[in-house]
Write a protein that holds these residues in place. Sequence first.
Motif, mmCIF file in Angstrom:
data_model
loop_
_atom_site.group_PDB
_atom_site.id
_atom_site.type_symbol
_atom_site.label_atom_id
_atom_site.label_comp_id
_atom_site.label_asym_id
_atom_site.label_seq_id
_atom_site.Cartn_x
_atom_site.Cartn_y
_atom_site.Cartn_z
ATOM 1 N N THR A 80 -33.833 13.058 9.341
ATOM 2 C CA THR A 80 -34.635 13.193 8.176
ATOM 3 C C THR A 80 -36.121 12.869 8.572
ATOM 4 O OG1 THR A 80 -34.782 12.414 5.881
ATOM 5 C CG2 THR A 80 -34.235 10.742 7.676
ATOM 6 N N CYS A 116 -39.551 11.296 3.366
ATOM 7 C CA CYS A 116 -38.446 11.552 2.524
ATOM 8 C C CYS A 116 -37.733 10.399 1.877
ATOM 9 C CB CYS A 116 -37.285 12.367 3.402
ATOM 10 S SG CYS A 116 -37.746 13.946 3.661
ATOM 11 N N VAL A 175 -32.586 19.866 -1.014
ATOM 12 C CA VAL A 175 -33.653 18.867 -1.220
ATOM 13 C C VAL A 175 -34.314 19.218 -2.755
ATOM 14 C CG1 VAL A 175 -34.738 19.061 1.070
ATOM 15 C CG2 VAL A 175 -35.541 20.670 -0.405
ATOM 16 N N ASN A 189 -32.614 17.103 6.509
ATOM 17 C CA ASN A 189 -31.549 16.784 5.852
ATOM 18 C C ASN A 189 -30.529 17.430 6.533
ATOM 19 O OD1 ASN A 189 -29.412 15.829 3.902
ATOM 20 N ND2 ASN A 189 -30.217 17.601 2.293
ATOM 21 N N PHE A 207 -37.681 15.284 -1.028
ATOM 22 C CA PHE A 207 -38.489 15.823 -0.163
ATOM 23 C C PHE A 207 -39.990 15.622 -0.743
ATOM 24 C CE2 PHE A 207 -40.923 19.732 1.166
ATOM 25 C CZ PHE A 207 -40.644 19.587 2.656
#
Length: 232
Positions: free
Chosen positions: A83, A87, A113, A149, A194
């Motif tokens: 990640t 985030c 996201v 992700n 995001f």
Amino acid sequence: MISVIVPTYNEEASITTCLKSLSHQTLNRNEYELIVVDGNSKDRTCELARAYADEVITQTSKKVGGARNDGVLRAEGDIIATTDADCIIPPGWLEIIKDDFESNDIVQLYGTVYPIEEGIKHKLSLMGANTFSRIGYYTRALYYTLGCNTAFDKKAFVKAGMYRCIDAGDDLEVAQRMRKIGRVMLDDRMKVGFSMRRFQQFGTIKSVYEWLYIVTNGGKASKYSYSKRNYK
């Protein structure tokens, strides 16, 4: 065990929130490790990260893909999750990853996201990206994976050659190699918050154009600098 890799560069404004969200997962804390790979930050990123991460190491390879690779080579887990430092990770993220790898014969897993920042423009932008990702997956035309992700079987990831150390599109490109080894899977339950900060500061059209320009030029382009940007 799952090893979570988080690349950083001058992320003191966001790293604490990111790592806090990763520290409060529904999965037991002894079932995963947090590895921060820092690209020689000039601020307090490393100091703040050490309060939550199991390891904070200095990046030795180039670009964001290289930072993730550095983390993988230090990882103890047989599953790698990646990640970004800006985030926010929902509590069930790692449990979904664990369940999917246990229940499916897969080498890579990815999700969708949603925008952290408020605004219909941001929601529409990411709705478009998620729709594109789903269409690509279900038609098997393109696996539109995002480094913020995604998760890998570590052995398969290393066998595929890991991330390319390029300016942009490394997270998209790696899926094309992973699919030659095994199944790449999309799970809509696997979501992350995001940050739209790049689009807010530099403009949506300009940011998307720069990304497309770099990707269509093989991931390398001296005309634009896409990584290691400082945000207000």
